[in-house]
Design an enzyme around this catalytic site. Sequence first.
Site, PDB file in Angstrom:
ATOM      1  N   HIS A   1       0.680  -1.520   0.010  1.00  8.26           N
ATOM      2  CA  HIS A   1      -0.102   0.467  -0.263  1.00  8.26           C
ATOM      3  C   HIS A   1       0.644   0.835   0.027  1.00  8.26           C
ATOM      4  O   HIS A   1       1.936   1.631   0.360  1.00  8.26           O
ATOM      5  CB  HIS A   1      -1.057   0.242   1.404  1.00  8.26           C
TER       6      HIS A   1
ATOM      7  N   GLU B   1       1.908   4.802   1.173  1.00  7.11           N
ATOM      8  CA  GLU B   1       2.351   5.745   2.469  1.00  7.11           C
ATOM      9  C   GLU B   1       0.751   6.242   3.566  1.00  7.11           C
ATOM     10  O   GLU B   1       0.037   6.986   2.782  1.00  7.11           O
ATOM     11  CB  GLU B   1       3.381   6.404   2.901  1.00  7.11           C
ATOM     12  N   THR B   2       1.487   6.037   4.878  1.00  9.78           N
ATOM     13  CA  THR B   2       0.327   6.778   5.918  1.00  9.78           C
ATOM     14  C   THR B   2       1.181   7.258   6.655  1.00  9.78           C
ATOM     15  O   THR B   2       2.512   7.636   6.197  1.00  9.78           O
ATOM     16  CB  THR B   2      -0.570   5.978   6.540  1.00  9.78           C
TER      17      THR B   2
ATOM     18  N   ASN C   1       3.432   6.118   8.860  1.00  8.19           N
ATOM     19  CA  ASN C   1       4.879   5.466   8.555  1.00  8.19           C
ATOM     20  C   ASN C   1       5.830   6.320   8.613  1.00  8.19           C
ATOM     21  O   ASN C   1       7.294   5.893   8.871  1.00  8.19           O
ATOM     22  CB  ASN C   1       4.827   5.106   6.562  1.00  8.19           C
TER      23      ASN C   1
ATOM     24  N   GLU D   1      -2.590  -6.966   8.152  1.00 12.38           N
ATOM     25  CA  GLU D   1      -1.145  -6.661   8.027  1.00 12.38           C
ATOM     26  C   GLU D   1      -1.356  -7.980   9.907  1.00 12.38           C
ATOM     27  O   GLU D   1      -2.144  -7.656   9.852  1.00 12.38           O
ATOM     28  CB  GLU D   1      -0.836  -5.532   8.230  1.00 12.38           C
TER      29      GLU D   1
END
Length: 244
Positions: free
Chosen positions: A24, A26-27, A30, A99
């Site tokens: 996925h 970036e959040t 991160n 996850e």
Amino acid sequence: MPPTTPQHGGDDGERFAEVVVVRHGETSWNAPRIVQGQMNPELNETGRQQAVVVARRLSAEAKPADVYSSDLKRAAETAQAIAKACDVSNLVLTEELRERHMGHLQGMKWDDAFVQNPGAFKGFNIFEPKGGLNFNDRDQEIPGIADSLNQLTQQCVTYLNKIAQQHIGERVIVVSHGAAIVELCRHTDPPGSSVHRNFPNTSLNVFHVSGVTRQWALARFSDVGHLDGKGALEDAFDGNGVSA
């Protein structure tokens, strides 16, 4: 690398499924190295841009039959961008691609978590052995209803095998998370292989799964050519695949 399409897998004419596994985007968790696990932050602006870029790249390659994704927001948002760009109507969101659940460590910064409870990090082969701990204990569970590495492997490998057998002779795209992708590569590579240690956000990992023997081959890993050196958190802790 140029795009590949499912074809003969060997001299016997065996066919395979091509499974493209994408991490996925970036959040906001991160960069500060916060343990996400099964917490549910959305993509940040960089992550949304990464999703657009990887989607554009995949749309220029062989068209996938379907897109599958973890149902956590950061993966689902990335998968939605890919499905739209690739003109794929069937997007499957599932818990099976989530996850690893990180128990009481979720929401903590990695450094703080390790200082407070180093014993919880058994099973993380990303760490160097220290203090006499066994970091290869794959049955070690983290306190707080977490998953062991063996449990994560069983979940991810079983689901990808199911997907592959439904798509022999086709390409499919799967969007998942760092630790899950590490386990998929571990299933493919010989024990002790160091090929799967760094999976930046939106990296591509291509598996060929035999329709006859069900054996896996890793055709491409950690490919971020589409980012052109921008937007990949190569130095971020969870960019190494521990928890995306």
